[in-house]
Design a protein around this motif. Sequence first.
Motif, PDB file in Angstrom:
ATOM      1  N   GLY A   1       0.869  -1.197   0.058  1.00 14.73           N
ATOM      2  CA  GLY A   1       0.087  -0.064  -0.033  1.00 14.73           C
ATOM      3  C   GLY A   1       0.665   1.417  -0.012  1.00 14.73           C
TER       4      GLY A   1
ATOM      5  N   THR B   1       3.502   1.922  -1.881  1.00 12.99           N
ATOM      6  CA  THR B   1       4.071   1.974  -3.035  1.00 12.99           C
ATOM      7  C   THR B   1       3.319   1.813  -4.314  1.00 12.99           C
ATOM      8  OG1 THR B   1       5.045  -0.300  -2.976  1.00 12.99           O
ATOM      9  CG2 THR B   1       6.559   1.258  -2.404  1.00 12.99           C
ATOM     10  N   HIS B   2       2.723   0.484  -4.647  1.00 10.20           N
ATOM     11  CA  HIS B   2       1.690   0.114  -5.785  1.00 10.20           C
ATOM     12  C   HIS B   2       2.442   0.620  -6.952  1.00 10.20           C
ATOM     13  CE1 HIS B   2      -1.561  -1.360  -3.752  1.00 10.20           C
ATOM     14  NE2 HIS B   2      -1.909  -0.456  -3.417  1.00 10.20           N
TER      15      HIS B   2
ATOM     16  N   LEU C   1       3.961  -0.371 -10.601  1.00 11.90           N
ATOM     17  CA  LEU C   1       4.311  -1.648 -11.409  1.00 11.90           C
ATOM     18  C   LEU C   1       5.663  -1.793 -12.239  1.00 11.90           C
ATOM     19  CD1 LEU C   1       0.347  -1.521 -12.347  1.00 11.90           C
ATOM     20  CD2 LEU C   1       1.529  -2.653 -10.547  1.00 11.90           C
ATOM     21  N   GLY C   2       5.867  -0.463 -12.607  1.00 13.04           N
ATOM     22  CA  GLY C   2       6.868  -0.726 -13.523  1.00 13.04           C
ATOM     23  C   GLY C   2       8.469  -0.495 -13.219  1.00 13.04           C
ATOM     24  N   ILE C   3       8.689  -1.059 -11.971  1.00 13.67           N
ATOM     25  CA  ILE C   3       9.906  -1.183 -11.475  1.00 13.67           C
ATOM     26  C   ILE C   3      10.836  -2.527 -11.872  1.00 13.67           C
ATOM     27  CG2 ILE C   3      11.636  -1.146  -9.361  1.00 13.67           C
ATOM     28  CD1 ILE C   3      10.093   1.377 -10.317  1.00 13.67           C
ATOM     29  N   ARG C   4      11.919  -2.360 -12.375  1.00 10.88           N
ATOM     30  CA  ARG C   4      12.761  -3.674 -12.717  1.00 10.88           C
ATOM     31  C   ARG C   4      13.516  -4.022 -11.669  1.00 10.88           C
ATOM     32  NH1 ARG C   4      16.655  -4.552 -17.982  1.00 10.88           N
ATOM     33  NH2 ARG C   4      17.602  -6.079 -16.989  1.00 10.88           N
TER      34      ARG C   4
ATOM     35  N   GLN D   1      11.263   4.400 -13.447  1.00 12.80           N
ATOM     36  CA  GLN D   1      11.008   6.142 -13.123  1.00 12.80           C
ATOM     37  C   GLN D   1       9.717   6.073 -12.439  1.00 12.80           C
ATOM     38  OE1 GLN D   1      11.045   6.920 -17.501  1.00 12.80           O
ATOM     39  NE2 GLN D   1      12.997   7.706 -17.109  1.00 12.80           N
TER      40      GLN D   1
ATOM     41  N   GLN E   1       8.683   8.723  -3.154  1.00 12.86           N
ATOM     42  CA  GLN E   1       8.073   7.495  -4.018  1.00 12.86           C
ATOM     43  C   GLN E   1       9.428   6.557  -4.313  1.00 12.86           C
ATOM     44  OE1 GLN E   1       5.454   5.779  -4.126  1.00 12.86           O
ATOM     45  NE2 GLN E   1       5.185   4.546  -6.066  1.00 12.86           N
TER      46      GLN E   1
END
Lengths: 245, 82
Positions: free
Chosen positions: B19, B21-22, B24-27, B40, B46
């Motif tokens: 909750g 962070t949520h 989705l696009g982090i490698r 990014q 964040q």
Amino acid sequence: MSILTDLRIAAVGDIHLGEDVRGHYRRSLAGIEDRADVFLIAGDLTRHGTLQEGKLVAAELRGLPIPTVAVLGNHDYHSDLEQEIADELRDAGVIVLDDDGVVIQAGGRKLGVVGGKGFGGGFAGKCASEFGEREIKNFVSHTRSIAEAWQAALKEIEADHRVVLSHYSPIKETLEGEPHEIYPFLGSYLLAEAVDTAGADLILHGHAHKGSEKGMTPGGIRVRNVALPVLGRAYAVYCLTCADA
Amino acid sequence: MEAPQYVAARVQQALAEDGRTHELGIRVDIRGDQLFLRGQVSGPEQRERLGLVAHEAAPELHVHNEINVVEATEPGEDEHLD
Ligand SMILES: [Fe+2]
Ligand SMILES: [Fe+2]
């Protein structure tokens, strides 16, 4: 063909605003009325889709000097408060599309904007189909019914130009940079097929933060991924040239 | 020992589902006992939260937080579609 007859569309998606950046985004919109005639926002305005974030986004967008149209993204649905968030935005003067359309007067022209969140499923030849388990059928039929609604709305609208505003992508070119394995969760060719059938001048989407800005549908309609991390700037401006200058 | 791919998948899931962070696009990449975060986000807080959630999900690893903050800056050049 003079610059005065262009219809200038400012667009961005995935602004994902939160308390820590309150005020920042609004400042980057200063002077937008000198650069564009209309502002289109391609979803994922919040991070967690909470009402608090919805109110924050509404405050950042309230009273912009040009007509502003938005769709929601998957993040804005996360807390099951999408209706409440849409109401906050509408209260702030933002037109929120939900698989329907609107005609706005912009730059002396009638601009029709059709769209909504969109959904996934994948791309022709490598996509899910309405077969097998109920869960898969529900997934695909959700996208299919969205595509049908957009097609109907596009056919109905009478305007000088028509733009489709989505969160999910209609094509895979603008996903370039994302892992191929997740393409089915980033968009669906059914959206492109519907827009190609009904016709439009431009499709804008977001969602694919690591994707690429520019692509085209099989029918030749320009597609732009306007996710903020892709653009690397506050918004992009696309000019549609009006023929009868 | 758990295979690094499963650890990376677990961290990525935590970044998406936590909750705080949520995102989705982090490698997430793991090399030995080093964990790398790339991607990014829209604000520095964040980025810090993502580092924290990753650390909690894999406390045995050393986290390198290489996430970029994309500041919404000046709009660039217009594109003419004709
Ligand atoms: Fe997003
Ligand atoms: Fe998204």
